[in-house]
Write a protein that holds these residues in place. Structure first.
Motif, PDB file in Angstrom:
ATOM      1  N   LEU A   1       0.823  -1.212   0.000  1.00 54.20           N
ATOM      2  CA  LEU A   1       0.000   0.000   0.000  1.00 54.20           C
ATOM      3  C   LEU A   1       0.857   1.262   0.000  1.00 54.20           C
ATOM      4  N   ALA A   2       2.049   1.186   0.580  1.00 51.01           N
ATOM      5  CA  ALA A   2       2.935   2.354   0.617  1.00 51.01           C
ATOM      6  C   ALA A   2       3.405   2.744  -0.782  1.00 51.01           C
ATOM      7  N   SER A   3       3.355   1.823  -1.717  1.00 51.88           N
ATOM      8  CA  SER A   3       3.806   2.129  -3.078  1.00 51.88           C
ATOM      9  C   SER A   3       2.741   2.863  -3.895  1.00 51.88           C
ATOM     10  N   ILE A   4       1.518   2.955  -3.363  1.00 58.03           N
ATOM     11  CA  ILE A   4       0.454   3.685  -4.068  1.00 58.03           C
ATOM     12  C   ILE A   4       0.746   5.183  -3.960  1.00 58.03           C
ATOM     13  N   PRO A   5       0.778   5.891  -5.074  1.00 60.55           N
ATOM     14  CA  PRO A   5       1.094   7.326  -5.030  1.00 60.55           C
ATOM     15  C   PRO A   5       0.067   8.124  -4.225  1.00 60.55           C
ATOM     16  N   TYR A   6       0.566   8.884  -3.274  1.00 61.52           N
ATOM     17  CA  TYR A   6      -0.257   9.783  -2.466  1.00 61.52           C
ATOM     18  C   TYR A   6       0.694  10.799  -1.850  1.00 61.52           C
ATOM     19  N   GLU A   7       0.270  12.022  -1.764  1.00 65.19           N
ATOM     20  CA  GLU A   7       1.104  13.077  -1.187  1.00 65.19           C
ATOM     21  C   GLU A   7       0.926  13.109   0.326  1.00 65.19           C
ATOM     22  N   TRP A   8       1.793  12.429   1.032  1.00 67.45           N
ATOM     23  CA  TRP A   8       1.760  12.414   2.487  1.00 67.45           C
ATOM     24  C   TRP A   8       2.488  13.641   3.012  1.00 67.45           C
ATOM     25  N   SER A   9       1.877  14.327   3.969  1.00 64.92           N
ATOM     26  CA  SER A   9       2.566  15.452   4.603  1.00 64.92           C
ATOM     27  C   SER A   9       3.367  14.937   5.793  1.00 64.92           C
ATOM     28  N   ARG A  10       4.305  15.735   6.225  1.00 67.26           N
ATOM     29  CA  ARG A  10       5.119  15.370   7.388  1.00 67.26           C
ATOM     30  C   ARG A  10       4.240  15.177   8.620  1.00 67.26           C
ATOM     31  N   THR A  11       3.250  16.052   8.779  1.00 67.86           N
ATOM     32  CA  THR A  11       2.331  15.962   9.923  1.00 67.86           C
ATOM     33  C   THR A  11       1.529  14.668   9.885  1.00 67.86           C
ATOM     34  N   GLN A  12       1.070  14.273   8.718  1.00 64.59           N
ATOM     35  CA  GLN A  12       0.311  13.032   8.596  1.00 64.59           C
ATOM     36  C   GLN A  12       1.166  11.823   8.989  1.00 64.59           C
ATOM     37  N   LEU A  13       2.412  11.789   8.514  1.00 66.17           N
ATOM     38  CA  LEU A  13       3.288  10.659   8.822  1.00 66.17           C
ATOM     39  C   LEU A  13       3.597  10.565  10.311  1.00 66.17           C
ATOM     40  N   VAL A  14       3.907  11.698  10.933  1.00 67.06           N
ATOM     41  CA  VAL A  14       4.224  11.699  12.363  1.00 67.06           C
ATOM     42  C   VAL A  14       2.980  11.337  13.171  1.00 67.06           C
TER      43      VAL A  14
END
Length: 159
Positions: A19-32
């Motif tokens: 699922l991590a290989s699916i393109p999506y613009e993750w923000s730094r805040t979302q990841l943390v």
């Protein structure tokens, strides 16, 4: 049960990495935030084993569900920074960025494992099954030795 939990975790971890290989613009805040939310799964998992003699969450589905959620989030949170971070630094620093991420990932795994030993110690000694144990011994008869399966109380089961 531990083998089933490991299989569930590993399978869902693999799915999380895919699922991590699916393109999506993750923000730094979302990841943390997503990474921090994983800590909320630790108390319910502990309640699946505490107290050892009669866990508060005793249904066998609970640890499977929590292992599945931890595996999925582990695959995503473990892979996304490795995929995204090198594109956030200058070209001359990409190799250094990869090395720092690898060391950080390894230190995180080691720290988590050590904390798991601490949680295990807090839970107290394990409770062993009261069903008895099976022992395999050899019974030598006149026509040679044959394996004999005895119950823990010495009752002959097979042979």
């Amino acid at each position: 049960m531990p083998v089933v939990l490991m299989a569930i975790f590993n399978a869902s971890d693999f799915i999380g990495k895919v699922l991590a290989s699916i393109p999506y613009e993750w923000s730094r805040t979302q990841l943390v935030s997503f990474s921090a939310l994983r800590f909320l799964l630790i108390p319910p998992l502990v309640l699946c084993a505490a107290p050892r003699s009669d866990p508060l969450l005793s249904w066998e589905g609970w640890p499977m569900l929590f292992s599945l959620l931890l595996g999925l989030s582990n695959g995503l949170v473990g892979s996304l920074p490795m995929i995204l971070a090198p594109n956030k630094v200058a070209d001359q620093n990409r190799e250094l960025c990869g090395n720092v991420m690898t060391i950080s990932y390894s230190l995180g795994l080691t720290t988590g494992s050590l904390l798991a030993y601490g949680l295990d110690a807090l839970l107290g000694p394990p409770v062993y099954s009261t069903c008895g144990t099976l022992n395999i011994t050899d019974l030598c008869l006149t026509d040679g030795c044959q394996p004999l399966l005895l119950a823990g109380n010495g009752t002959r089961l097979l042979g």
